[in-house]
Write an enzyme that holds these catalytic residues in place. Structure first.
Site, PDB file in Angstrom:
ATOM      1  N   GLN A  75       0.839  -1.204   0.000  1.00  0.00           N
ATOM      2  CA  GLN A  75       0.000   0.000   0.000  1.00  0.00           C
ATOM      3  C   GLN A  75       0.878   1.261   0.000  1.00  0.00           C
ATOM      4  OE1 GLN A  75      -2.456   1.415   3.350  1.00  0.00           O
ATOM      5  NE2 GLN A  75      -4.224   1.436   1.978  1.00  0.00           N
ATOM      6  N   TYR A 105      -5.878  10.768   4.297  1.00  0.00           N
ATOM      7  CA  TYR A 105      -4.490  11.079   3.943  1.00  0.00           C
ATOM      8  C   TYR A 105      -4.451  11.927   2.662  1.00  0.00           C
ATOM      9  CZ  TYR A 105      -3.731   7.894   7.731  1.00  0.00           C
ATOM     10  OH  TYR A 105      -3.766   7.321   8.970  1.00  0.00           O
ATOM     11  N   ARG A 157      -7.473   2.291  -3.173  1.00  0.00           N
ATOM     12  CA  ARG A 157      -8.365   2.277  -2.003  1.00  0.00           C
ATOM     13  C   ARG A 157      -9.013   3.640  -1.801  1.00  0.00           C
ATOM     14  NH1 ARG A 157      -8.056   0.647   4.494  1.00  0.00           N
ATOM     15  NH2 ARG A 157      -9.551  -1.002   4.144  1.00  0.00           N
ATOM     16  N   GLY A 198      -9.529  -6.615   8.389  1.00  0.00           N
ATOM     17  CA  GLY A 198      -8.355  -6.107   9.073  1.00  0.00           C
ATOM     18  C   GLY A 198      -8.092  -6.817  10.385  1.00  0.00           C
ATOM     19  N   ARG A 199      -8.847  -6.408  11.409  1.00  0.00           N
ATOM     20  CA  ARG A 199      -8.522  -6.876  12.757  1.00  0.00           C
ATOM     21  C   ARG A 199      -8.642  -8.386  12.919  1.00  0.00           C
ATOM     22  NH1 ARG A 199     -12.502  -2.745  15.233  1.00  0.00           N
ATOM     23  NH2 ARG A 199     -13.325  -3.177  13.158  1.00  0.00           N
TER      24      ARG A 199
HETATM   25  C1  LIG Z   1      -4.382  -1.187  13.710  1.00  0.00           C
HETATM   26  C2  LIG Z   1      -4.980  -0.650  12.449  1.00  0.00           C
HETATM   27  C3  LIG Z   1      -4.154  -0.118  11.474  1.00  0.00           C
HETATM   28  C4  LIG Z   1      -4.686   0.336  10.255  1.00  0.00           C
HETATM   29  N1  LIG Z   1      -3.840   0.787   9.285  1.00  0.00           N
HETATM   30  C5  LIG Z   1      -4.319   1.085   8.046  1.00  0.00           C
HETATM   31  C6  LIG Z   1      -3.426   1.392   6.976  1.00  0.00           C
HETATM   32  O1  LIG Z   1      -2.205   1.371   7.111  1.00  0.00           O
HETATM   33  N2  LIG Z   1      -3.974   1.681   5.766  1.00  0.00           N
HETATM   34  C7  LIG Z   1      -5.353   1.699   5.564  1.00  0.00           C
HETATM   35  O2  LIG Z   1      -5.794   1.973   4.442  1.00  0.00           O
HETATM   36  N3  LIG Z   1      -6.212   1.377   6.565  1.00  0.00           N
HETATM   37  C8  LIG Z   1      -5.722   1.053   7.778  1.00  0.00           C
HETATM   38  N4  LIG Z   1      -6.595   0.668   8.788  1.00  0.00           N
HETATM   39  C9  LIG Z   1      -8.019   0.469   8.468  1.00  0.00           C
HETATM   40  C10 LIG Z   1      -8.260  -1.003   8.128  1.00  0.00           C
HETATM   41  O3  LIG Z   1      -7.687  -1.336   6.871  1.00  0.00           O
HETATM   42  C11 LIG Z   1      -9.763  -1.324   8.089  1.00  0.00           C
HETATM   43  O4  LIG Z   1     -10.380  -0.393   7.219  1.00  0.00           O
HETATM   44  C12 LIG Z   1     -10.408  -1.244   9.462  1.00  0.00           C
HETATM   45  O5  LIG Z   1      -9.659  -1.964  10.427  1.00  0.00           O
HETATM   46  C13 LIG Z   1     -11.852  -1.826   9.431  1.00  0.00           C
HETATM   47  O6  LIG Z   1     -11.808  -3.179   9.014  1.00  0.00           O
HETATM   48  P1  LIG Z   1     -11.961  -4.399  10.070  1.00  0.00           P
HETATM   49  O7  LIG Z   1     -13.269  -4.186  10.767  1.00  0.00           O
HETATM   50  O8  LIG Z   1     -11.965  -5.643   9.223  1.00  0.00           O
HETATM   51  O9  LIG Z   1     -10.804  -4.336  11.010  1.00  0.00           O
HETATM   52  C14 LIG Z   1      -6.081   0.272  10.029  1.00  0.00           C
HETATM   53  C15 LIG Z   1      -6.918  -0.230  11.041  1.00  0.00           C
HETATM   54  C16 LIG Z   1      -6.380  -0.693  12.220  1.00  0.00           C
HETATM   55  C17 LIG Z   1      -7.307  -1.295  13.270  1.00  0.00           C
END
Ligand SMILES: Cc1cc2nc3c(=O)[nH]c(=O)nc-3n(C[C@H](O)[C@H](O)[C@H](O)COP(=O)(O)O)c2cc1C
Length: 369
Positions: free
Chosen positions: A106, A185, A232, A318-319
């Site tokens: 990314q 961003y 994205r 993500g999580r």
């Molecule tokens: C610890 C953490 C770090 C994240 N870092 C990024 C990132 O580097 N780039 C990005 O586009 N989104 C980032 N996000 C957003 C996640 O990609 C995602 O949109 C968000 O966690 C919701 O999805 P989930 O419910 O499956 O976790 C981050 C989220 C979390 C929790």
């Protein structure tokens, strides 16, 4: 009871994503983990961390700065603008491939989300409009400063930084790159009619606000080929202190402009209940990856139904992936999922990074009957 996939579940089917054949449709969403080295080289543990999660259809890496100016929203985030960065990312790509995974890097510019105490630089942005947010500096939380508005000729340099970073990512062995135009961003700041008050041809009309992201996509496609480029977006998302009055206009202009380029996928981070989801889906009939906000991260039943209906080509989680390196196995077996621990999301070292247990570490306990 834990959710269990049928073996013929849509999300378990392979999918061609540009040049990449993903073994399934459950991708790992990008996750910043703040464990990079002082010079923005990815963590020495990164290869292990990502290889553990290689069963994802595609792993999207943590946000990775395209230049030193592009970094500085958080401590210890990686870059892809020196040979040393590139060598370290090669080790990550090799480890993921050895584990039969696929990975996109990314590409990121933080814009007004940067803090001088983190980056040592004055942040730049479309306009001198601060994000209403505090940065986590080494001395604790501090408000984000008013950024410096980019001069028109400087914008070409930023496009070029994305181009060169994409080249390095592909040369490092990544299967593709994802352009980060979401979550408040720099590229998202340009799309927004609140953060972007410019009067040149990068501000004002929807087409003008879409121009920078479109130029970045065009440059990166020209450099590495559309089949290796994802994008994205997160329309209406207030992450990173972002706001947009016109939630759709700039995205419509953007997607119409880049449609002929044949990029690998559009990655949409949005609540499926948000009316904008349907609008974007109608604008983008091609490969769509949904990161479903507001759906409990463990509600794979809902995610499966989106894939089954054909509303999405794949989902990004993500999580759940952060906490479950063997997420796909667990979903097939109906095993309980590990809970993510927010206290270690952005901590240093291996704890909460490479030590989440797999089923092999906790035999027989968690598998559903
Ligand atoms: C610890 C953490 C770090 C994240 N870092 C990024 C990132 O580097 N780039 C990005 O586009 N989104 C980032 N996000 C957003 C996640 O990609 C995602 O949109 C968000 O966690 C919701 O999805 P989930 O419910 O499956 O976790 C981050 C989220 C979390 C929790």
């Amino acid at each position: 009871m834990a959710f269990r996939f049928d073996l013929d579940a849509s999300l378990l089917k392979p999918v061609q994503v540009g040049d990449t054949l993903a073994a399934n449709r459950i991708f790992m969403a990008p996750l910043t983990r703040s464990r990079a080295q002082r010079d923005a080289t990815p963590s020495e543990l990164a290869a292990r961390y990502y290889a553990q999660r290689a069963a994802a259809g595609i792993i999207v890496s943590e946000a990775t700065a395209v230049s030193a100016d592009a970094n500085g929203a958080y401590l210890n985030t990686p870059g892809i603008y020196t040979d040393r960065h590139q060598d370290a990312w090669r080790a990550v790509a090799d480890a993921v491939h050895a584990a039969r995974g696929r990975m996109f890097l990314q590409l990121w510019h933080v814009g007004r989300m940067g803090h001088p105490d983190i980056s040592g630089r004055v942040p730049v942005a479309p306009s001198a409009v601060a994000a209403d947010l505090a940065a986590r500096t080494p001395e604790g939380p501090k408000p984000l400063p008013v950024p410096r508005a980019l001069r028109t000729p400087e914008i070409a340099t930023i496009v070029d930084d994305f181009r060169r970073a994409a080249r390095r990512a592909i040369d490092a062995g990544m299967d593709g790159v994802e352009i980060h135009s979401a979550n408040g961003y720099l590229l998202h700041q340009f799309l927004s009619d609140v953060a972007n008050r410019r009067t040149d041809h990068y501000g004002g009309s929807a087409a003008n606000r879409a121009r920078l992201t479109a130029e970045v996509v065009e440059a990166v496609v020209d450099e590495v080929g559309g089949g290796r480029v994802g994008l994205r977006i997160s329309p209406g998302n207030t992450a990173g202190g972002m706001s947009e009055i016109d939630e759709v206009g700039a995205y419509e202009a953007l997607l119409n402009r880049i449609a002929p380029l044949g990029i690998a996928y559009l990655h949409l981070s949005i609540a499926p209940t948000d009316p904008t989801f349907g609008v974007i889906r109608a604008l983008w009939p091609d490969t769509l990856v949904l990161n479903a906000l507001g759906v409990a991260e463990t509600d794979f039943c809902a995610l499966e139904s989106f894939a089954e209906w054909g509303a999405v080509s794949a989902v990004a989680v993500g999580r759940a992936f952060l906490a479950n390196p063997d997420l796909i196995d667990r979903l097939i077996l109906g095993a309980d999922l590990n809970e993510p621990d927010p206290a270690t999301f952005y901590a240093s070292g291996p704890a909460g990074y490479v030590d989440y247990p797999t089923l092999a570490d906790i035999p027989s306990r968690a598998v559903a009957n």
